[in-house]
Write a protein that holds these residues in place. Sequence first.
Motif, PDB file in Angstrom:
ATOM      1  N   GLY A 147      13.300   3.578  10.142  1.00  0.00           N
ATOM      2  CA  GLY A 147      12.398   2.483  10.507  1.00  0.00           C
ATOM      3  C   GLY A 147      13.208   1.218  10.764  1.00  0.00           C
ATOM      4  O   GLY A 147      14.388   1.125  10.413  1.00  0.00           O
ATOM      5  N   ASP A 149      13.284  -1.557   9.364  1.00  0.00           N
ATOM      6  CA  ASP A 149      13.842  -2.253   8.190  1.00  0.00           C
ATOM      7  C   ASP A 149      15.274  -1.804   7.870  1.00  0.00           C
ATOM      8  O   ASP A 149      15.961  -2.451   7.085  1.00  0.00           O
ATOM      9  CB  ASP A 149      12.919  -2.058   6.963  1.00  0.00           C
ATOM     10  CG  ASP A 149      12.694  -0.597   6.603  1.00  0.00           C
ATOM     11  OD1 ASP A 149      12.941   0.285   7.453  1.00  0.00           O
ATOM     12  OD2 ASP A 149      12.257  -0.324   5.470  1.00  0.00           O
ATOM     13  N   LYS A 185       7.962   0.034  12.939  1.00  0.00           N
ATOM     14  CA  LYS A 185       7.440  -0.796  11.852  1.00  0.00           C
ATOM     15  C   LYS A 185       5.923  -0.667  11.812  1.00  0.00           C
ATOM     16  O   LYS A 185       5.229  -1.174  12.685  1.00  0.00           O
ATOM     17  CB  LYS A 185       7.855  -2.253  12.067  1.00  0.00           C
ATOM     18  CG  LYS A 185       7.645  -3.122  10.850  1.00  0.00           C
ATOM     19  CD  LYS A 185       8.414  -4.427  10.988  1.00  0.00           C
ATOM     20  CE  LYS A 185       8.223  -5.316   9.774  1.00  0.00           C
ATOM     21  NZ  LYS A 185       8.924  -6.601   9.931  1.00  0.00           N
ATOM     22  N   SER A 199       5.864  -1.271  -2.234  1.00  0.00           N
ATOM     23  CA  SER A 199       5.760  -2.465  -3.078  1.00  0.00           C
ATOM     24  C   SER A 199       4.834  -3.504  -2.433  1.00  0.00           C
ATOM     25  O   SER A 199       5.056  -4.701  -2.540  1.00  0.00           O
ATOM     26  CB  SER A 199       7.144  -3.038  -3.347  1.00  0.00           C
ATOM     27  OG  SER A 199       8.045  -2.748  -2.306  1.00  0.00           O
TER      28      SER A 199
HETATM   29  N1  AQP Z   1       6.318   0.311   7.204  1.00  0.00           N
HETATM   30  C1  AQP Z   1       7.221   1.121   7.722  1.00  0.00           C
HETATM   31  N2  AQP Z   1       7.220   1.381   9.054  1.00  0.00           N
HETATM   32  C2  AQP Z   1       8.142   2.215   9.593  1.00  0.00           C
HETATM   33  N3  AQP Z   1       9.095   2.839   8.870  1.00  0.00           N
HETATM   34  C3  AQP Z   1       9.130   2.623   7.538  1.00  0.00           C
HETATM   35  N4  AQP Z   1       9.932   3.088   6.554  1.00  0.00           N
HETATM   36  C4  AQP Z   1       9.540   2.554   5.375  1.00  0.00           C
HETATM   37  N5  AQP Z   1       8.492   1.738   5.573  1.00  0.00           N
HETATM   38  C5  AQP Z   1       8.201   1.758   6.897  1.00  0.00           C
HETATM   39  C6  AQP Z   1      11.031   4.038   6.780  1.00  0.00           C
HETATM   40  O1  AQP Z   1      10.872   5.131   5.902  1.00  0.00           O
HETATM   41  C7  AQP Z   1      12.147   5.691   5.617  1.00  0.00           C
HETATM   42  C8  AQP Z   1      12.310   5.953   4.143  1.00  0.00           C
HETATM   43  O2  AQP Z   1      12.398   4.705   3.489  1.00  0.00           O
HETATM   44  P1  AQP Z   1      12.703   4.539   1.960  1.00  0.00           P
HETATM   45  O3  AQP Z   1      13.414   5.705   1.418  1.00  0.00           O
HETATM   46  O4  AQP Z   1      13.267   3.160   1.758  1.00  0.00           O
HETATM   47  O5  AQP Z   1      11.234   4.634   1.431  1.00  0.00           O
HETATM   48  P2  AQP Z   1      10.468   3.645   0.564  1.00  0.00           P
HETATM   49  O6  AQP Z   1      11.345   3.156  -0.520  1.00  0.00           O
HETATM   50  O7  AQP Z   1       9.204   4.356   0.215  1.00  0.00           O
HETATM   51  O8  AQP Z   1      10.196   2.467   1.603  1.00  0.00           O
HETATM   52  P3  AQP Z   1       9.341   1.204   1.319  1.00  0.00           P
HETATM   53  O9  AQP Z   1       7.932   1.501   1.140  1.00  0.00           O
HETATM   54  O10 AQP Z   1       9.766   0.293   2.414  1.00  0.00           O
HETATM   55  O11 AQP Z   1       9.794   0.671  -0.077  1.00  0.00           O
HETATM   56  P4  AQP Z   1      10.324  -0.727  -0.468  1.00  0.00           P
HETATM   57  O12 AQP Z   1       9.502  -1.746   0.238  1.00  0.00           O
HETATM   58  O13 AQP Z   1      10.195  -0.768  -1.941  1.00  0.00           O
HETATM   59  O14 AQP Z   1      11.749  -0.696  -0.012  1.00  0.00           O
HETATM   60  C9  AQP Z   1      13.191   4.696   6.161  1.00  0.00           C
HETATM   61  O15 AQP Z   1      13.730   5.184   7.354  1.00  0.00           O
HETATM   62  C10 AQP Z   1      12.379   3.452   6.408  1.00  0.00           C
HETATM   63  O16 AQP Z   1      12.907   2.684   7.471  1.00  0.00           O
END
Ligand code: AQP
Length: 332
Positions: A147, A149, A185, A199
């Motif tokens: 993604g 991010d 995204k 989160s």
């Molecule tokens: N909102 C999103 N849109 C597109 N892609 C996304 N990814 C995460 N959120 C979005 C992509 O998912 C993959 C795995 O990410 P990760 O292992 O970081 O998963 P996560 O911890 O569950 O991600 P979160 O929800 O974003 O957690 P926080 O906010 O706590 O870090 C990646 O390829 C990511 O880009």
Amino acid sequence: RPRVLSGIQPTAGSFHLGNYLGAVRQWVALQETHDAFYMVVDLHAITVPQDPKELSANTRLAAAQLLAAGLDPDRCTLFVQSHVPEHAQLAWVMNCLTGFGEASRMTQFKDKSARQGADRASVGLFTYPVLQVADILLYQADEVPVGEDQRQHIELTRDLAERFNGRFGETFTIPKPHILKETGKIYDLQDPSIKMSKSASTPKGLINLLDDPKATAKKVRSAVTDTDTVVRYDTENKPGVSNLLGIYSTLTGTGIAELEQRYEGKLYGALKTDLAEVVVDFVTPFRDRTQQYLDDPETLDSILAKGAEKARAVAAETLSQTYERVGFLPAK
Ligand code: AQP
């Protein structure tokens, strides 16, 4: 075949719709055309505190969800990061090539450490992006499907690969990010200015794939849109509606323009009701398939064991080359 590598954390239990549309969906497609390596990144998970029992259960759960989403162990290499010790080993070398200031500029670290309080954040969280660099370079990946991010971390990977190659001789492939415009995204359903994330500020903005489909449908129907009434894709002025259209289009394979036409003269309610149905039709079989894999942990573990063996063969070769270039005396 060009090679791809990507990973997902086993932290939250259920994957959310952002994880699926931003990353995992691409992984499934790329296994047909690429030499694909995908992993559950448990080393990354412990950069924030984890309950040990939950971590191992969630690691299996993540693998089950990846299989349920369509990864096929005959078409890709699926493994658990900690089963391949070379990740931590190469990460050390990469840590020693990374500037402290360079690592300090990673925005994800800044956000996450601010959320936890700077004193509570671990050194592991700080070097998380460098471990990710090692993950990618170990497999000489050409592309990294993630993604939006993760873009900055892929940039860091490219910088470090070039730095290493420049200093020690050509060793690593310089990888490119594979980020799709429409789904790179996915936004929070309650606040379309922030990404959907585990989160998130309110659970109402987050679609967890393993949640009760009825509750999920309700979240879609109560998604925030805007005070206008026209269903039109316009990310700047209509981020909420555009997010819903993007999700709808990707899950059904219908073009955005066609959807705009279909909802011409109709209110947002119609779009949301239909999308709720589309999402439920996707998550219901996904949940069932995940449960089937979980019900057979022996098969699951044997898929992961085979994956680790295949991954290690590649990782060990890259690591031994790296060690040699760095000047480590070979063990006799
Ligand atoms: N909102 C999103 N849109 C597109 N892609 C996304 N990814 C995460 N959120 C979005 C992509 O998912 C993959 C795995 O990410 P990760 O292992 O970081 O998963 P996560 O911890 O569950 O991600 P979160 O929800 O974003 O957690 P926080 O906010 O706590 O870090 C990646 O390829 C990511 O880009």
